[in-house]
Design a protein around this motif. Sequence first.
Motif, PDB file in Angstrom:
ATOM      1  N   TYR A   1       3.851  -7.763  -3.223  1.00  0.00           N
ATOM      2  CA  TYR A   1       3.383  -7.613  -4.652  1.00  0.00           C
ATOM      3  C   TYR A   1       2.128  -6.666  -4.608  1.00  0.00           C
ATOM      4  CZ  TYR A   1       6.510 -11.499  -5.842  1.00  0.00           C
ATOM      5  OH  TYR A   1       7.444 -12.007  -6.069  1.00  0.00           O
ATOM      6  N   VAL A   2       2.256  -5.658  -5.414  1.00  0.00           N
ATOM      7  CA  VAL A   2       1.035  -4.835  -5.490  1.00  0.00           C
ATOM      8  C   VAL A   2       0.172  -5.204  -6.617  1.00  0.00           C
ATOM      9  CG1 VAL A   2       2.119  -2.793  -4.498  1.00  0.00           C
ATOM     10  CG2 VAL A   2       2.088  -2.946  -6.882  1.00  0.00           C
ATOM     11  N   THR A   3      -0.918  -4.936  -7.047  1.00  0.00           N
ATOM     12  CA  THR A   3      -1.882  -5.268  -7.934  1.00  0.00           C
ATOM     13  C   THR A   3      -1.151  -4.741  -9.282  1.00  0.00           C
ATOM     14  OG1 THR A   3      -3.376  -3.364  -7.429  1.00  0.00           O
ATOM     15  CG2 THR A   3      -3.931  -5.495  -6.693  1.00  0.00           C
ATOM     16  N   SER A   4      -1.638  -5.064 -10.358  1.00  0.00           N
ATOM     17  CA  SER A   4      -1.257  -4.855 -11.629  1.00  0.00           C
ATOM     18  C   SER A   4      -1.514  -3.238 -11.946  1.00  0.00           C
ATOM     19  CB  SER A   4      -1.423  -5.582 -12.815  1.00  0.00           C
ATOM     20  OG  SER A   4      -2.969  -5.697 -12.973  1.00  0.00           O
ATOM     21  N   ASP A   5      -2.753  -2.987 -11.286  1.00  0.00           N
ATOM     22  CA  ASP A   5      -3.330  -1.564 -11.638  1.00  0.00           C
ATOM     23  C   ASP A   5      -2.673  -0.689 -10.804  1.00  0.00           C
ATOM     24  OD1 ASP A   5      -4.826  -2.723  -9.273  1.00  0.00           O
ATOM     25  OD2 ASP A   5      -6.540  -1.589  -9.876  1.00  0.00           O
TER      26      ASP A   5
ATOM     27  N   LEU B   1      -1.878  -3.510  -2.001  1.00  0.00           N
ATOM     28  CA  LEU B   1      -0.938  -4.508  -1.700  1.00  0.00           C
ATOM     29  C   LEU B   1      -1.924  -5.787  -1.995  1.00  0.00           C
ATOM     30  CD1 LEU B   1       1.633  -5.845  -0.638  1.00  0.00           C
ATOM     31  CD2 LEU B   1       0.559  -5.617   1.889  1.00  0.00           C
ATOM     32  N   GLN B   2      -1.156  -6.641  -2.730  1.00  0.00           N
ATOM     33  CA  GLN B   2      -1.778  -7.954  -3.297  1.00  0.00           C
ATOM     34  C   GLN B   2      -1.478  -9.155  -2.346  1.00  0.00           C
ATOM     35  OE1 GLN B   2      -2.769  -8.671  -7.549  1.00  0.00           O
ATOM     36  NE2 GLN B   2      -1.026 -10.535  -7.023  1.00  0.00           N
ATOM     37  N   SER B   3      -0.198  -9.250  -1.989  1.00  0.00           N
ATOM     38  CA  SER B   3       0.295 -10.018  -1.097  1.00  0.00           C
ATOM     39  C   SER B   3       1.598  -9.929  -0.659  1.00  0.00           C
ATOM     40  CB  SER B   3       0.305 -11.595  -1.915  1.00  0.00           C
ATOM     41  OG  SER B   3       1.537 -11.417  -2.898  1.00  0.00           O
ATOM     42  N   TRP B   4       1.967 -10.590   0.548  1.00  0.00           N
ATOM     43  CA  TRP B   4       3.515 -10.141   1.115  1.00  0.00           C
ATOM     44  C   TRP B   4       3.755 -11.440   1.765  1.00  0.00           C
ATOM     45  CZ3 TRP B   4       3.695 -10.619   6.397  1.00  0.00           C
ATOM     46  CH2 TRP B   4       2.491 -10.655   7.159  1.00  0.00           C
ATOM     47  N   GLN B   5       5.155 -11.468   2.104  1.00  0.00           N
ATOM     48  CA  GLN B   5       5.746 -12.671   2.829  1.00  0.00           C
ATOM     49  C   GLN B   5       7.116 -12.151   3.298  1.00  0.00           C
ATOM     50  OE1 GLN B   5       6.271 -16.170   0.690  1.00  0.00           O
ATOM     51  NE2 GLN B   5       6.761 -15.272  -1.282  1.00  0.00           N
TER      52      GLN B   5
END
Length: 155
Positions: free
Chosen positions: A25-29, A122-126
């Motif tokens: 997930y990337v940040t909304s901006d 990048l905000q989070s990954w799994q």
Amino acid sequence: MTKVKPWCWQVAANGNGPDWLLLAYVTSDSVAALAQTLVNTTLDGYSLCADSPYTLMDSANADAYLGNLTGNDPRNIWVYNLVEIQGDLIKIESGYGGRGSVNSQVETDFLLHLFALPNITLQSWQVLAGGEGYDYVVSAAGADAGSFMAYLSPD
């Protein structure tokens, strides 16, 4: 460029599966910049199957996948590599481990390219494994590009 492990190295090494999945997930901006980047982005060995969401299927399965999307020639595809981006989600899926190390490296290089861009955060990954009756389990996860790079770093 420093040699890194493919995004799916851990699930492959552990024999997890049968299917492998990366959710980032990337940040909304970052969403607009991600969408703009995709306008001119192709991947070697992949065919664009849909613009919205941005969907790439490994070229060996692209026609069958399009047949499934349109309903014209539905059939099961077991071994495949799929890259799909919608909004803030980047999803890479390898059915039954995918089509091999070349595809996994192309996907990893694509991710590294995206996460190196200054306007995409990048905000989070799994990384997960499961499917075909097995629950999906998280194999690795992190909160930013630094943790993703650490996960990919060679020993």
